[in-house]
Design an enzyme around this catalytic site. Structure first.
Site, mmCIF file in Angstrom:
data_model
loop_
_atom_site.group_PDB
_atom_site.id
_atom_site.type_symbol
_atom_site.label_atom_id
_atom_site.label_comp_id
_atom_site.label_asym_id
_atom_site.label_seq_id
_atom_site.Cartn_x
_atom_site.Cartn_y
_atom_site.Cartn_z
ATOM 1 N N LYS A 1 14.799 -29.523 -13.070
ATOM 2 C CA LYS A 1 15.314 -31.064 -13.003
ATOM 3 C C LYS A 1 16.223 -31.075 -14.535
ATOM 4 C CE LYS A 1 13.808 -33.185 -9.941
ATOM 5 N NZ LYS A 1 14.185 -34.013 -9.033
ATOM 6 N N GLY B 1 -0.344 -29.936 -20.501
ATOM 7 C CA GLY B 1 1.333 -30.230 -20.169
ATOM 8 C C GLY B 1 1.166 -31.603 -20.342
ATOM 9 N N ASP B 2 0.633 -32.632 -20.981
ATOM 10 C CA ASP B 2 0.531 -33.496 -21.094
ATOM 11 C C ASP B 2 1.189 -33.790 -22.472
ATOM 12 O OD1 ASP B 2 0.199 -34.575 -18.873
ATOM 13 O OD2 ASP B 2 -1.936 -35.201 -19.442
ATOM 14 N N SER C 1 14.381 -36.837 -14.281
ATOM 15 C CA SER C 1 13.335 -37.050 -14.584
ATOM 16 C C SER C 1 13.051 -37.242 -16.332
ATOM 17 C CB SER C 1 11.952 -35.911 -14.104
ATOM 18 O OG SER C 1 11.056 -36.596 -14.856
ATOM 19 N N ARG D 1 -5.529 -32.876 -20.147
ATOM 20 C CA ARG D 1 -4.806 -32.675 -19.169
ATOM 21 C C ARG D 1 -3.231 -31.054 -19.991
ATOM 22 N NH1 ARG D 1 -1.823 -35.445 -14.323
ATOM 23 N NH2 ARG D 1 -0.049 -36.120 -15.753
ATOM 24 N N TYR E 1 8.805 -27.233 -12.040
ATOM 25 C CA TYR E 1 9.279 -28.292 -11.866
ATOM 26 C C TYR E 1 10.185 -28.958 -13.137
ATOM 27 C CZ TYR E 1 9.608 -33.325 -10.524
ATOM 28 O OH TYR E 1 10.210 -34.462 -10.555
ATOM 29 N N ASN F 1 13.139 -33.688 5.676
ATOM 30 C CA ASN F 1 12.620 -32.348 6.486
ATOM 31 C C ASN F 1 11.100 -33.066 6.236
ATOM 32 O OD1 ASN F 1 11.302 -32.174 4.005
ATOM 33 N ND2 ASN F 1 11.848 -29.943 3.863
ATOM 34 N N TYR G 1 14.257 -40.789 -14.262
ATOM 35 C CA TYR G 1 13.384 -41.775 -14.339
ATOM 36 C C TYR G 1 12.092 -41.631 -14.793
ATOM 37 C CZ TYR G 1 15.623 -41.131 -9.036
ATOM 38 O OH TYR G 1 16.161 -41.215 -8.347
ATOM 39 N N THR H 1 10.816 -36.026 -18.049
ATOM 40 C CA THR H 1 10.327 -34.676 -18.288
ATOM 41 C C THR H 1 11.724 -33.894 -18.875
ATOM 42 O OG1 THR H 1 9.117 -33.539 -17.229
ATOM 43 C CG2 THR H 1 10.919 -33.466 -15.975
HETATM 44 P P1 NAD Z 1 8.906 -37.889 -2.850
HETATM 45 O O1 NAD Z 1 7.899 -36.552 -2.223
HETATM 46 O O2 NAD Z 1 7.954 -38.982 -2.250
HETATM 47 O O3 NAD Z 1 10.531 -37.833 -1.932
HETATM 48 C C1 NAD Z 1 10.912 -36.555 -2.037
HETATM 49 C C2 NAD Z 1 11.667 -36.388 -0.524
HETATM 50 O O4 NAD Z 1 12.080 -35.818 -0.150
HETATM 51 C C3 NAD Z 1 10.490 -36.343 0.921
HETATM 52 O O5 NAD Z 1 9.588 -37.043 2.151
HETATM 53 C C4 NAD Z 1 10.620 -35.060 1.818
HETATM 54 O O6 NAD Z 1 9.634 -34.807 2.671
HETATM 55 C C5 NAD Z 1 11.661 -35.002 0.885
HETATM 56 N N1 NAD Z 1 12.233 -33.506 0.775
HETATM 57 C C6 NAD Z 1 11.192 -32.579 -0.227
HETATM 58 N N2 NAD Z 1 12.460 -31.090 -0.137
HETATM 59 C C7 NAD Z 1 13.058 -31.444 1.279
HETATM 60 C C8 NAD Z 1 14.282 -30.702 1.521
HETATM 61 N N3 NAD Z 1 14.182 -29.303 1.825
HETATM 62 N N4 NAD Z 1 14.989 -31.136 2.842
HETATM 63 C C9 NAD Z 1 15.255 -32.266 3.334
HETATM 64 N N5 NAD Z 1 14.560 -33.394 2.589
HETATM 65 C C10 NAD Z 1 13.718 -32.793 1.448
HETATM 66 O O7 NAD Z 1 9.079 -37.915 -4.133
HETATM 67 P P2 NAD Z 1 9.543 -39.228 -4.775
HETATM 68 O O8 NAD Z 1 8.368 -40.207 -5.599
HETATM 69 O O9 NAD Z 1 10.341 -40.619 -3.962
HETATM 70 O O10 NAD Z 1 11.322 -38.485 -5.404
HETATM 71 C C11 NAD Z 1 11.912 -38.584 -5.151
HETATM 72 C C12 NAD Z 1 12.858 -37.889 -6.800
HETATM 73 O O11 NAD Z 1 12.697 -38.568 -7.462
HETATM 74 C C13 NAD Z 1 12.253 -36.709 -6.366
HETATM 75 O O12 NAD Z 1 13.801 -35.533 -6.729
HETATM 76 C C14 NAD Z 1 11.615 -36.166 -8.198
HETATM 77 O O13 NAD Z 1 11.715 -34.806 -8.035
HETATM 78 C C15 NAD Z 1 12.014 -37.389 -8.471
HETATM 79 N N6 NAD Z 1 11.554 -37.942 -9.951
HETATM 80 C C16 NAD Z 1 10.330 -38.276 -9.031
HETATM 81 C C17 NAD Z 1 9.235 -39.009 -10.709
HETATM 82 C C18 NAD Z 1 7.847 -39.951 -9.769
HETATM 83 O O14 NAD Z 1 7.615 -39.902 -10.576
HETATM 84 N N7 NAD Z 1 7.530 -40.334 -8.542
HETATM 85 C C19 NAD Z 1 9.662 -39.017 -11.835
HETATM 86 C C20 NAD Z 1 11.189 -38.807 -11.536
HETATM 87 C C21 NAD Z 1 11.857 -38.285 -11.065
HETATM 88 C C1 WQD Z 2 0.271 -40.671 -16.420
HETATM 89 C C2 WQD Z 2 -0.531 -40.507 -17.101
HETATM 90 C C3 WQD Z 2 -2.213 -38.433 -17.585
HETATM 91 C C4 WQD Z 2 -3.945 -38.839 -13.895
HETATM 92 C C5 WQD Z 2 4.794 -36.973 -13.970
HETATM 93 C C6 WQD Z 2 5.722 -35.906 -13.845
HETATM 94 C C7 WQD Z 2 6.304 -36.260 -14.290
HETATM 95 C C8 WQD Z 2 7.551 -37.892 -14.052
HETATM 96 C C9 WQD Z 2 6.477 -38.409 -13.789
HETATM 97 C C10 WQD Z 2 8.442 -36.645 -11.909
HETATM 98 C C11 WQD Z 2 -1.145 -39.268 -18.818
HETATM 99 C C12 WQD Z 2 -2.524 -39.871 -17.659
HETATM 100 C C13 WQD Z 2 -3.597 -38.764 -14.695
HETATM 101 C C14 WQD Z 2 -5.437 -39.463 -13.700
HETATM 102 C C15 WQD Z 2 -5.308 -39.505 -16.048
HETATM 103 N N1 WQD Z 2 7.650 -36.866 -12.206
HETATM 104 N N2 WQD Z 2 -3.881 -39.807 -16.334
HETATM 105 N N3 WQD Z 2 -5.784 -39.008 -15.079
HETATM 106 O O1 WQD Z 2 2.632 -36.610 -16.731
HETATM 107 O O2 WQD Z 2 3.640 -39.459 -16.896
HETATM 108 O O3 WQD Z 2 4.346 -37.600 -15.366
HETATM 109 O O4 WQD Z 2 5.046 -38.145 -13.505
HETATM 110 O O5 WQD Z 2 9.871 -36.481 -12.635
HETATM 111 O O6 WQD Z 2 7.371 -35.210 -14.052
HETATM 112 O O7 WQD Z 2 4.992 -35.225 -15.129
HETATM 113 O O8 WQD Z 2 2.051 -39.081 -15.086
HETATM 114 O O9 WQD Z 2 0.741 -40.118 -14.062
HETATM 115 O O10 WQD Z 2 0.896 -37.461 -13.803
HETATM 116 O O11 WQD Z 2 0.019 -39.328 -16.369
HETATM 117 O O12 WQD Z 2 -5.888 -40.029 -17.410
HETATM 118 O O13 WQD Z 2 -5.980 -38.927 -12.611
HETATM 119 O O14 WQD Z 2 -2.151 -40.920 -16.559
HETATM 120 O O15 WQD Z 2 -2.690 -37.847 -18.952
HETATM 121 O O16 WQD Z 2 -0.969 -39.832 -19.682
HETATM 122 P P1 WQD Z 2 3.341 -37.966 -16.102
HETATM 123 P P2 WQD Z 2 0.948 -39.468 -14.729
#
Ligand code: NAD
Ligand code: WQD
Length: 338
Positions: free
Chosen positions: A154, A298-299, A125, A296, A150, A32, A178, A127
């Site tokens: 998951k 929640g970390d 994740s 921060r 969030y 979207n 991931y 998380t």
């Molecule tokens: P991102 O935001 O770059 O990609 C998500 C995409 O989904 C975007 O292009 C957005 O436009 C689209 N989108 C969101 N809501 C939508 C909807 N209702 N309909 C259609 N499209 C929609 O995020 P990402 O980093 O590529 O993450 C991808 C997935 O992996 C997510 O589910 C995220 O929760 C999960 N994830 C990400 C990380 C991370 O650190 N990036 C870590 C663990 C899990």
């Molecule tokens: C990494 C480390 C921060 C920013 C998040 C989501 C998790 C998953 C991955 C989706 C931590 C430190 C960060 C800054 C800093 N996403 N930091 N200064 O928190 O491990 O995970 O992304 O599923 O759900 O919570 O990743 O990159 O935010 O932080 O010192 O400006 O870097 O405290 O220790 P995080 P992050």
């Protein structure tokens, strides 16, 4: 083989589309554009020489999802990335997150279950583990109460898949947990596009180094770790993308041990915040402006993956190291600001 990639123009989705196309899959993307742009299609095309099909569609629109699947009954598998992912924003807007991440999954599964082939990979994740008791974290580690809406989405997503698999043996699912995806495609044609101020460490570092941000704040150096900063498992996004290809091959070849499987996707190596900064400084040969600030909220202190299960069952392992991932993140940042 035709694969639907939801959120396929996003960060991990776009890299996965590249790897799927390189593997010979026909890809159709739904997005979207809430956190991505149509330009990403050009990047994918430049890398692979092939433009995937694309439909701008919001998965929260039940009728449009239904209509989409009526028009595409020949889909062999789905890789579901579409979701909102900002932890802090999810605390401010819980209902938006539950709707976008949970409702969308439900609509998708309702329609997928009408197809002949019902195969889906879900983006989960690390998380879900919260502050795990033991490092490295295995898939058997208990799921902890989520610290954010969030994180809840998951956990709930995995529960929805598991419960649906119990009553539908035709449904095949894999949840990939991931750890911390970083970096960009080595061609620097696609990468991460944070909206506004980055919340994650690596894009904050590269934006600081390029001059968009003044200084990186390191959130706490009094944690019980060697250098006092938190430990994470940073994994190259191309490695994460390849894990999807391998998982998809597995479910399409009907090789699953059960119809709901979970795998950690990480490198197995933990790095502290200061080690990431040091790696960046070594790769780029420049000093990074940073200061230590308060923790921060929640970390977790430490989170890195036990990758034994992914290695032995999926046959997948990460290939890039931290320096390579940081180098690719930096090249992407430089390319963006040209
Ligand atoms: P991102 O935001 O770059 O990609 C998500 C995409 O989904 C975007 O292009 C957005 O436009 C689209 N989108 C969101 N809501 C939508 C909807 N209702 N309909 C259609 N499209 C929609 O995020 P990402 O980093 O590529 O993450 C991808 C997935 O992996 C997510 O589910 C995220 O929760 C999960 N994830 C990400 C990380 C991370 O650190 N990036 C870590 C663990 C899990
Ligand atoms: C990494 C480390 C921060 C920013 C998040 C989501 C998790 C998953 C991955 C989706 C931590 C430190 C960060 C800054 C800093 N996403 N930091 N200064 O928190 O491990 O995970 O992304 O599923 O759900 O919570 O990743 O990159 O935010 O932080 O010192 O400006 O870097 O405290 O220790 P995080 P992050």
């Amino acid at each position: 083989m035709k694969v639907l990639v939801t959120g396929g123009l996003g960060y991990i989705g776009s890299h996965t589309v590249v790897e799927l196309q390189n593997e010979g899959y026909d890809v159709i993307i739904i997005d979207n554009l809430s956190n991505s742009s149509l330009n990403v299609l050009k990047g994918i095309t430049a890398i692979t020489g092939k433009t995937p099909q694309f439909e701008e569609l919001d998965l929260r629109d039940k009728h449009k999802v239904k209509n989409f699947f009526q028009r595409h009954q020949d889909i062999d598998g789905v890789v579901h990335f579409a979701a909102s992912k900002a932890v802090g924003e999810s605390v401010e807007k819980p209902l938006f997150y539950y709707e976008n991440n949970v409702t969308s999954l439900i609509y998708l599964l309702q329609e997928l279950q009408k197809l002949d082939k019902q195969k889906i990979i879900f983006s989960s994740s690390c998380t879900v583990y919260g502050e795990a008791m033991q490092m490295p974290i295995t898939e058997q580690a208990p799921i902890q109460p989520a610290k954010s809406p969030y994180g809840n989405t998951k956990q709930i997503g995995e529960e929805i898949l598991k419960d649906t698999c119990k009553v539908n043996s035709n449904l095949n699912t894999v949840a990939l947990r991931y750890f911390n995806p970083i970096g960009a495609h080595p061609t620097a044609k696609i990468g991460e596009l944070p909206l506004g101020v980055p919340q994650n460490l690596v894009p904050y570092i590269t934006q600081t180094a390029i001059g968009l941000r003044e200084q990186l704040s390191v959130f706490g150096n009094n944690y019980p770790t060697e250098d006092g900063t938190c430990i994470r498992d940073y994994i190259h996004v191309v490695d994460v993308a390849n894990a999807h290809v391998v998982a998809l091959n597995r479910i399409l070849e009907n090789k699953q041990n059960s119809n709901f499987e979970v795998f950690n996707i990480g490198t197995g190596k933990g790095s502290s915040v200061l080690e990431v900064i040091e790696a960046f400084e070594n790769v780029t040969n420049q000093k990074l402006n940073y200061k230590i600030v308060n923790r921060r909220a929640g970390d977790v202190i430490s989170a890195y993956a036990d990758t034994t299960k992914a290695k032995s069952i999926l046959g997948w392992t990460s290939k890039y190291n931290l320096s390579e991932a940081i180098s690719d993140a930096w090249n992407w940042e430089k390319n963006l600001r040209k």
